[in-house]
Structure formats: C-alpha cells, structure tokens
Design a protein around this motif. Structure first.
Motif, PDB file in Angstrom:
ATOM      1  N   SER A   1      54.727  51.200  37.310  1.00 56.71           N
ATOM      2  CA  SER A   1      54.804  52.617  37.704  1.00 56.71           C
ATOM      3  C   SER A   1      53.784  53.495  36.969  1.00 56.71           C
ATOM      4  O   SER A   1      53.886  54.715  36.996  1.00 56.71           O
ATOM      5  N   CYS A   2      52.818  52.846  36.298  1.00 58.08           N
ATOM      6  CA  CYS A   2      51.760  53.601  35.594  1.00 58.08           C
ATOM      7  C   CYS A   2      50.403  53.057  36.040  1.00 58.08           C
ATOM      8  O   CYS A   2      50.305  51.931  36.501  1.00 58.08           O
ATOM      9  N   ARG A   3      49.362  53.865  35.858  1.00 58.17           N
ATOM     10  CA  ARG A   3      48.007  53.304  35.910  1.00 58.17           C
ATOM     11  C   ARG A   3      47.484  53.269  34.488  1.00 58.17           C
ATOM     12  O   ARG A   3      47.450  54.300  33.809  1.00 58.17           O
ATOM     13  N   LEU A   4      47.089  52.075  34.059  1.00 56.66           N
ATOM     14  CA  LEU A   4      46.668  51.853  32.680  1.00 56.66           C
ATOM     15  C   LEU A   4      45.299  51.189  32.697  1.00 56.66           C
ATOM     16  O   LEU A   4      45.150  50.103  33.263  1.00 56.66           O
ATOM     17  N   TRP A   5      44.312  51.835  32.088  1.00 59.98           N
ATOM     18  CA  TRP A   5      42.959  51.279  32.077  1.00 59.98           C
ATOM     19  C   TRP A   5      42.522  51.050  30.640  1.00 59.98           C
ATOM     20  O   TRP A   5      42.694  51.933  29.779  1.00 59.98           O
ATOM     21  N   ASP A   6      41.907  49.905  30.406  1.00 54.82           N
ATOM     22  CA  ASP A   6      41.354  49.664  29.081  1.00 54.82           C
ATOM     23  C   ASP A   6      40.293  50.738  28.786  1.00 54.82           C
ATOM     24  O   ASP A   6      39.436  50.998  29.636  1.00 54.82           O
ATOM     25  N   ILE A   7      40.390  51.349  27.616  1.00 55.27           N
ATOM     26  CA  ILE A   7      39.485  52.475  27.323  1.00 55.27           C
ATOM     27  C   ILE A   7      38.029  52.013  27.286  1.00 55.27           C
ATOM     28  O   ILE A   7      37.145  52.695  27.807  1.00 55.27           O
ATOM     29  N   LYS A   8      37.781  50.853  26.684  1.00 60.46           N
ATOM     30  CA  LYS A   8      36.380  50.397  26.536  1.00 60.46           C
ATOM     31  C   LYS A   8      35.806  49.847  27.837  1.00 60.46           C
ATOM     32  O   LYS A   8      34.712  50.207  28.234  1.00 60.46           O
ATOM     33  N   THR A   9      36.562  48.973  28.499  1.00 62.62           N
ATOM     34  CA  THR A   9      35.986  48.251  29.640  1.00 62.62           C
ATOM     35  C   THR A   9      36.385  48.836  30.991  1.00 62.62           C
ATOM     36  O   THR A   9      35.779  48.505  32.014  1.00 62.62           O
ATOM     37  N   GLY A  10      37.423  49.666  31.005  1.00 59.54           N
ATOM     38  CA  GLY A  10      37.924  50.200  32.276  1.00 59.54           C
ATOM     39  C   GLY A  10      38.786  49.206  33.039  1.00 59.54           C
ATOM     40  O   GLY A  10      39.253  49.504  34.137  1.00 59.54           O
ATOM     41  N   GLN A  11      38.999  48.032  32.459  1.00 60.40           N
ATOM     42  CA  GLN A  11      39.812  47.007  33.140  1.00 60.40           C
ATOM     43  C   GLN A  11      41.205  47.538  33.478  1.00 60.40           C
ATOM     44  O   GLN A  11      41.832  48.199  32.645  1.00 60.40           O
ATOM     45  N   LYS A  12      41.674  47.255  34.673  1.00 58.68           N
ATOM     46  CA  LYS A  12      42.987  47.723  35.096  1.00 58.68           C
ATOM     47  C   LYS A  12      44.078  46.782  34.575  1.00 58.68           C
ATOM     48  O   LYS A  12      43.976  45.566  34.730  1.00 58.68           O
ATOM     49  N   LEU A  13      45.105  47.390  33.975  1.00 55.03           N
ATOM     50  CA  LEU A  13      46.179  46.599  33.365  1.00 55.03           C
ATOM     51  C   LEU A  13      47.532  47.002  33.969  1.00 55.03           C
ATOM     52  O   LEU A  13      48.536  47.076  33.271  1.00 55.03           O
ATOM     53  N   ASP A  14      47.552  47.262  35.251  1.00 58.58           N
ATOM     54  CA  ASP A  14      48.756  47.790  35.914  1.00 58.58           C
ATOM     55  C   ASP A  14      48.888  47.194  37.312  1.00 58.58           C
ATOM     56  O   ASP A  14      48.143  46.288  37.675  1.00 58.58           O
ATOM     57  N   LYS A  15      49.786  47.752  38.094  1.00 58.09           N
ATOM     58  CA  LYS A  15      50.083  47.175  39.409  1.00 58.09           C
ATOM     59  C   LYS A  15      48.922  47.215  40.383  1.00 58.09           C
ATOM     60  O   LYS A  15      48.930  46.501  41.391  1.00 58.09           O
ATOM     61  N   ASP A  16      47.891  48.005  40.109  1.00 59.63           N
ATOM     62  CA  ASP A  16      46.703  47.973  40.971  1.00 59.63           C
ATOM     63  C   ASP A  16      46.080  46.574  41.005  1.00 59.63           C
ATOM     64  O   ASP A  16      45.419  46.214  41.988  1.00 59.63           O
ATOM     65  N   VAL A  17      46.293  45.779  39.965  1.00 61.93           N
ATOM     66  CA  VAL A  17      45.795  44.395  39.952  1.00 61.93           C
ATOM     67  C   VAL A  17      46.387  43.640  41.143  1.00 61.93           C
ATOM     68  O   VAL A  17      45.695  42.858  41.813  1.00 61.93           O
ATOM     69  N   PHE A  18      47.653  43.914  41.418  1.00 60.81           N
ATOM     70  CA  PHE A  18      48.322  43.308  42.586  1.00 60.81           C
ATOM     71  C   PHE A  18      47.929  44.019  43.877  1.00 60.81           C
ATOM     72  O   PHE A  18      47.528  43.377  44.856  1.00 60.81           O
ATOM     73  N   ARG A  19      47.992  45.359  43.865  1.00 59.18           N
ATOM     74  CA  ARG A  19      47.685  46.125  45.093  1.00 59.18           C
ATOM     75  C   ARG A  19      46.291  45.778  45.616  1.00 59.18           C
ATOM     76  O   ARG A  19      46.061  45.653  46.802  1.00 59.18           O
ATOM     77  N   ARG A  20      45.323  45.645  44.681  1.00 58.63           N
ATOM     78  CA  ARG A  20      43.920  45.491  45.102  1.00 58.63           C
ATOM     79  C   ARG A  20      43.375  44.078  44.878  1.00 58.63           C
ATOM     80  O   ARG A  20      42.150  43.882  44.856  1.00 58.63           O
ATOM     81  N   ASP A  21      44.276  43.121  44.615  1.00 58.71           N
ATOM     82  CA  ASP A  21      43.878  41.710  44.407  1.00 58.71           C
ATOM     83  C   ASP A  21      42.791  41.576  43.348  1.00 58.71           C
ATOM     84  O   ASP A  21      41.718  41.007  43.594  1.00 58.71           O
ATOM     85  N   LEU A  22      43.065  42.099  42.148  1.00 61.66           N
ATOM     86  CA  LEU A  22      42.035  42.077  41.097  1.00 61.66           C
ATOM     87  C   LEU A  22      42.230  40.945  40.084  1.00 61.66           C
ATOM     88  O   LEU A  22      41.501  40.878  39.107  1.00 61.66           O
ATOM     89  N   GLY A  23      43.239  40.107  40.302  1.00 61.95           N
ATOM     90  CA  GLY A  23      43.442  39.009  39.347  1.00 61.95           C
ATOM     91  C   GLY A  23      44.920  38.751  39.155  1.00 61.95           C
ATOM     92  O   GLY A  23      45.732  39.041  40.044  1.00 61.95           O
TER      93      GLY A  23
END
Ligand code: UDP
Length: 253
Positions: free
Chosen positions: A201-223
């Motif tokens: 229920s959050c969007r969480l991005w790594d500050i340095k790399t911008g890597q997504k660490l939230d449900k967008d990984v599932f929504r957008r097939d990122l890994g």
C-alpha cells in the motif's frame, strides 16, 4: 478445536473473530492483485513479510501517539487487532507524483510535489475506487467535517513518521494509502489507523538507485516481489529470523 469464524475475506487478508469481544484476528495471505483485481498471483512469502512490516509500522505509530487498530502479532501470518468500523475511504498521501496522479495530471513520475497532498477514494471495487472530493464525503455522510479534519491530521502524522523511518534506511516514501476506522468507548468515538501499512500500500523507491521496492514490481512486472519486500524488511531489521521464501529447506551458515 472449533473452527474460527471468518468475518470477512478480502484480496490480501482474512479477518477472523478474535479471542475477546472487540478484537479480530487479521491473517495475511500470499495473494497479490492489481488493477482492481484484473491481475492476480500468489506470491510465496508476501503475507509473512507484510504481517511483520505492518506490525513494525503500526507499533511505531502507537508508540508516538498515533492510534492504530494493532494490538499484537500472534504468529507468522496473523495479528490481533481491535475491531473497528471502517470508513469507506482510501486515504492517499502523496509526496512525489506517481501512479494515477502522474497520469491524471501529466506529471513525470517522481516529480516532487509542493507539499504533501492528501486525497480520498471511495472504497468500492465495482466502481474502481473513484477519487472523491471532501464535499462528496460530507454530503453523503461517509464522514463528518470534524472526522475529515482529524483524518487529514492523522494521515499527515503517518506520513511524517513513515517518511522519516524510510529515509533512515535509504528509501523514499513516494506515496501510500491508509484506511481509518472508528472505535467506540461508550459514547465516545475515536478514529484509528486500520487495515495494514506495507509495501502493498506504499510506493517505496531506493533513494540512490530509484529501484522500486513496492507493489509496482508486481503491477509493472519489474522482477521478484518477495525479493523487494524482503529488502525493505532487511533494511528495517524486521526480517523474521530463519525465514526466507525459499521453498526447500536451506542450510543456514
Ligand atoms: N493504493 C492502495 N490500494 C488501492 C489504490 C492505491 O494501496 O486500492 C496505494 C498505492 O499502492 C500507492 C498509493 O495508494 O502507494 C497511490 O496509488 P495511486 O492512486 O497512484 O493508484 P495506482 O497507481 O496504484 O492505481
């Protein structure tokens, strides 16, 4: 042993009758859904991670005086919560443009907003949780003006707490959703943070790399979603010891 009474089953959680009146048991499933349940999957280990992460955030909020429904974690997948009357709103707080807001306004994902923005969706899957102005909420009686003032204040306190906690582990809190419930102590009603707070229920991005660490990984097939949630839990030091999403027994050195 008598079978527990199921009170409600949602997309990612089940609520069972609790051991005492006014309590419920919240069970975290491994199911993931997106785009109003058009996309579905079972993601092994997600429920265990969200149970821990939600415990961590809710415990922190309780400790700084932001009331929540959370009482205690019971086991790997279950927590004891106060039964609340859920206000039928998704309360969304945004620090940076993303998702539906970026789309609606043609903003670049990640653009900093001038200040945190709180918005509301009416919780109704059939309607696709439409964005609603405060005017509708009050006119239709879903919440009063006083409730709304309290809800915005609570949401902003949650935002400050979560942003700080995440910043401390190198993660940017882009946006999140909370739900609010009412608890009654006699004639007196209080609003508390309910449902869950997790990378679902959050969007969480790594500050340095911008890597997504939230449900967008599932929504957008990122890994691999479990890997992303495990990383959040690891950084916060709440990784359940000895538990991975490995399906086979693994040797622990
Ligand atoms: N969100 C959520 N449940 C919903 C809709 C949104 O938890 O039903 C969260 C979502 O994960 C994000 C924030 O609320 O962190 C804002 O979501 P947005 O309105 O951008 O919608 P989305 O792009 O997720 O459809």
């Amino acid at each position: 042993m008598a079978r527990r009474k199921k009170i409600y089953e949602g997309k990612a959680k089940i609520l069972y009758e609790g051991p005492e009146p006014g309590t419920l048991v919240q069970y975290f499933k491994d199911d993931a859904t997106a785009f109003n349940a058009e996309k579905k999957a079972t993601i092994e280990g997600k429920g265990v991670l969200n149970n821990r992460l939600s415990e961590y955030f809710m415990t922190g909020l309780n400790a700084i005086g932001v009331p929540t429904h959370f009482i205690k974690r019971i086991n790997m997948r279950e927590q004891l919560i106060r039964a609340v009357e859920i206000i039928p709103l998704e309360i969304i707080v945004r620090n940076f443009a993303a998702g539906s807001m970026a789309k609606r306004l043609g903003l670049e994902e990640g653009a900093a907003l001038p200040r945190p923005i709180v918005e509301f969706s009416y919780k109704d899957d059939k309607l696709g949780d439409p964005l609603v102005p405060e005017e509708y909420i009050i006119a239709f009686g879903w919440a009063s003006q006083q409730d709304m003032d309290d809800i915005v204040a609570l949401a902003l306190r949650v935002n400050d707490f979560l942003s700080g906690v995440m910043y401390g582990v190198g993660i940017k809190l882009v946006d999140f959703k909370i739900e609010i419930g009412r608890v009654y102590d006699g004639d007196y009603m209080r609003l508390v943070v309910a449902d869950e707070i997790s990378p679902d229920s959050c969007r969480l991005w790594d500050i340095k790399t911008g890597q997504k660490l939230d449900k967008d990984v599932f929504r957008r097939d990122l890994g691999n979603l479990t890997d992303a949630y495990t990383e959040v839990a690891r950084r916060l030091g709440v990784l359940p010891s000895n538990v991975t999403h490995a399906t086979k027994p693994t040797l622990i050195n």
